[in-house]
Design a protein around this motif. Sequence first.
Motif, PDB file in Angstrom:
ATOM      1  N   ALA A   1       0.846  -1.198   0.000  1.00 42.80           N
ATOM      2  CA  ALA A   1       0.000   0.000   0.000  1.00 42.80           C
ATOM      3  C   ALA A   1       0.878   1.243   0.000  1.00 42.80           C
ATOM      4  N   LYS A   2       0.502   2.241  -0.826  1.00 41.77           N
ATOM      5  CA  LYS A   2       1.292   3.461  -0.931  1.00 41.77           C
ATOM      6  C   LYS A   2       1.057   4.396   0.251  1.00 41.77           C
ATOM      7  N   ASP A   3      -0.159   4.390   0.779  1.00 44.49           N
ATOM      8  CA  ASP A   3      -0.534   5.355   1.807  1.00 44.49           C
ATOM      9  C   ASP A   3      -1.063   4.652   3.047  1.00 44.49           C
ATOM     10  N   SER A   4      -1.212   5.422   4.108  1.00 46.13           N
ATOM     11  CA  SER A   4      -1.944   4.938   5.274  1.00 46.13           C
ATOM     12  C   SER A   4      -3.424   4.916   4.934  1.00 46.13           C
ATOM     13  N   TRP A   5      -4.213   4.209   5.738  1.00 46.24           N
ATOM     14  CA  TRP A   5      -5.651   4.171   5.443  1.00 46.24           C
ATOM     15  C   TRP A   5      -6.283   5.547   5.616  1.00 46.24           C
ATOM     16  N   GLU A   6      -5.763   6.327   6.570  1.00 49.59           N
ATOM     17  CA  GLU A   6      -6.327   7.675   6.754  1.00 49.59           C
ATOM     18  C   GLU A   6      -6.086   8.531   5.510  1.00 49.59           C
ATOM     19  N   ALA A   7      -4.883   8.443   4.938  1.00 49.66           N
ATOM     20  CA  ALA A   7      -4.571   9.229   3.752  1.00 49.66           C
ATOM     21  C   ALA A   7      -5.370   8.765   2.538  1.00 49.66           C
ATOM     22  N   ALA A   8      -5.742   7.489   2.529  1.00 50.35           N
ATOM     23  CA  ALA A   8      -6.459   6.916   1.384  1.00 50.35           C
ATOM     24  C   ALA A   8      -7.957   7.219   1.402  1.00 50.35           C
ATOM     25  N   LEU A   9      -8.475   7.768   2.482  1.00 46.95           N
ATOM     26  CA  LEU A   9      -9.917   8.007   2.566  1.00 46.95           C
ATOM     27  C   LEU A   9     -10.424   8.887   1.429  1.00 46.95           C
ATOM     28  N   GLY A  10      -9.619   9.852   1.024  1.00 47.83           N
ATOM     29  CA  GLY A  10     -10.037  10.776  -0.029  1.00 47.83           C
ATOM     30  C   GLY A  10      -9.511  10.407  -1.402  1.00 47.83           C
ATOM     31  N   SER A  11      -9.281   9.132  -1.643  1.00 54.96           N
ATOM     32  CA  SER A  11      -8.706   8.666  -2.912  1.00 54.96           C
ATOM     33  C   SER A  11      -9.590   9.042  -4.097  1.00 54.96           C
ATOM     34  N   ARG A  12      -8.996   9.037  -5.290  1.00 50.14           N
ATOM     35  CA  ARG A  12      -9.771   9.309  -6.493  1.00 50.14           C
ATOM     36  C   ARG A  12     -10.854   8.259  -6.706  1.00 50.14           C
ATOM     37  N   GLY A  13     -10.576   7.038  -6.328  1.00 51.98           N
ATOM     38  CA  GLY A  13     -11.618   6.016  -6.453  1.00 51.98           C
ATOM     39  C   GLY A  13     -12.810   6.312  -5.579  1.00 51.98           C
ATOM     40  N   ALA A  14     -12.556   6.701  -4.322  1.00 49.85           N
ATOM     41  CA  ALA A  14     -13.649   7.047  -3.405  1.00 49.85           C
ATOM     42  C   ALA A  14     -14.424   8.258  -3.913  1.00 49.85           C
ATOM     43  N   GLN A  15     -13.708   9.242  -4.461  1.00 48.27           N
ATOM     44  CA  GLN A  15     -14.393  10.403  -5.025  1.00 48.27           C
ATOM     45  C   GLN A  15     -15.295   9.992  -6.190  1.00 48.27           C
ATOM     46  N   SER A  16     -14.814   9.074  -7.003  1.00 46.40           N
ATOM     47  CA  SER A  16     -15.619   8.601  -8.140  1.00 46.40           C
ATOM     48  C   SER A  16     -16.904   7.930  -7.671  1.00 46.40           C
ATOM     49  N   ILE A  17     -16.825   7.178  -6.579  1.00 46.53           N
ATOM     50  CA  ILE A  17     -18.030   6.530  -6.052  1.00 46.53           C
ATOM     51  C   ILE A  17     -18.985   7.574  -5.478  1.00 46.53           C
ATOM     52  N   SER A  18     -18.448   8.621  -4.881  1.00 45.00           N
ATOM     53  CA  SER A  18     -19.309   9.711  -4.405  1.00 45.00           C
ATOM     54  C   SER A  18     -20.068  10.343  -5.561  1.00 45.00           C
ATOM     55  N   TYR A  19     -19.386  10.583  -6.676  1.00 42.62           N
ATOM     56  CA  TYR A  19     -20.057  11.147  -7.847  1.00 42.62           C
ATOM     57  C   TYR A  19     -21.058  10.157  -8.438  1.00 42.62           C
ATOM     58  N   LEU A  20     -20.741   8.879  -8.388  1.00 42.83           N
ATOM     59  CA  LEU A  20     -21.693   7.851  -8.843  1.00 42.83           C
ATOM     60  C   LEU A  20     -22.972   7.910  -8.009  1.00 42.83           C
ATOM     61  N   LYS A  21     -22.832   7.966  -6.692  1.00 46.98           N
ATOM     62  CA  LYS A  21     -23.999   8.027  -5.816  1.00 46.98           C
ATOM     63  C   LYS A  21     -24.806   9.296  -6.081  1.00 46.98           C
ATOM     64  N   GLN A  22     -24.109  10.415  -6.244  1.00 45.50           N
ATOM     65  CA  GLN A  22     -24.770  11.682  -6.558  1.00 45.50           C
ATOM     66  C   GLN A  22     -25.562  11.563  -7.859  1.00 45.50           C
ATOM     67  N   PHE A  23     -24.983  10.898  -8.846  1.00 42.84           N
ATOM     68  CA  PHE A  23     -25.619  10.738 -10.150  1.00 42.84           C
ATOM     69  C   PHE A  23     -26.907   9.919 -10.040  1.00 42.84           C
ATOM     70  N   PHE A  24     -26.831   8.755  -9.406  1.00 41.56           N
ATOM     71  CA  PHE A  24     -28.002   7.886  -9.335  1.00 41.56           C
ATOM     72  C   PHE A  24     -29.058   8.392  -8.360  1.00 41.56           C
TER      73      PHE A  24
END
Length: 442
Positions: free
Chosen positions: A309-332
Amino acid sequence: MAEYIRRWACLLLVLFPFTSHADPVAFPLRVSENHRYLEDASGKPFLVTGDAAWSLIGELSREEADKYLADRQKRGFNTILVSLIEHRFSRNAPRNFYDRDPFLAKGDFSRPNDAYFDDADFILQKAQERGFLVLLVPSYLGAGGGDEGWYKEMEAAGPAALKSYGRYLGQRFRKYKNIVWVQGGDYNPPDHVLVNAVAEGLAETNPEALQTVHGSPDTDIQRMWAEAKWLSFDTIYTYDEVEDKALERYTSNAKTPFLFIEGAYEGEHDSTEQSLREIAYGALLGGACGQIFGNNPIWHFSGPGLFDAKDSWEAALGSRGAQSISYLKQFFDALPWWKLEPEQGRLLVDPDTLFPGTAFGSMSKDGSLAVIYVSGRSDVAINSAVLAPHAKRVRWYDPASGKYTDAAEQKTQRRETVTFEVPAAQNAAGYTDWLLVFEDRG
């Protein structure tokens, strides 16, 4: 004072741009009347938007667990996938952060340790307060039935002890209406008697709770577990083309909804934010009732994982993947998504032969709503004849930024075929995926 408050409000928006204001969910969930999705107790459709947090209970302190839950809630996630007892993927497995073992004697399922489950209780209570559906794995089997999971200890314990364990869990946690039990875990045991014992024990003391299975990759769960009366809905687990697997399951199984429960995680298998989005949208537009996103290291937090893993779990919370899922939820959330069905060639014109790249989609029966996901393409052709006359609002959605732009159609020489060019060669994140949306202008 007013300026101070304003600055803090702006800072919060920067830190948590996806803050969710979703209506409360009336748990427990149930299968919809048409067997295609899950809905809450009031009949409101529930789109599973999940995060893999396998080691949450085994690895984190109470305070850390609530920090994680608060972040996922603000980002729009409504579901977490968690192991109740961890065998390998935490630093002190099977003991938790507080050095408590799940059993009073090593691997003795007949003697659960109440102190350990008190810690689990705290986390589950916080998850309920924050409105999460918890997909809870009572005893993860482990890949190949090996030492990643509990299968060897389950064999040693036998069906009677496992059924007693299931009864204990059902009785202890039945107060939480937001739990769905997930049997198995990365393995299809040659004999189902051990898993059945846990599931049947749970069903005895908590008969209202839904249950499902996490099997080996590419398992046909409905066929593999055909005898399981406790099985409430289906799952998909694959590293192949998710949209193809979802459509295959959609067309072959009309008896229960199916959930995309696992695929490639962020930070593993050379995934990119675009490949992760293609997985998530491929599952949903292929007919799944939801999807589970995963990130390395978040799935195992500070415990050992399977990949560096490149980052700690705390640093990974705001990952681009997580942001993409937020936009997915917003979309649906802005659409009556439960009306969508895979288009199966009705809407897309030769999606795989005329153009490079990928295109797949769904539409409502009446043609008033349609969604197409495209990647690596400059345009997409659709059959306008299958759309309702009033489905005149056509927009592109950038899944990397959550922003819409109007779409302009271009007529072709073929009757009733219309093409739409993507807004730009690259989206806001520099990738090539977009969503085309047809809606009722009214």
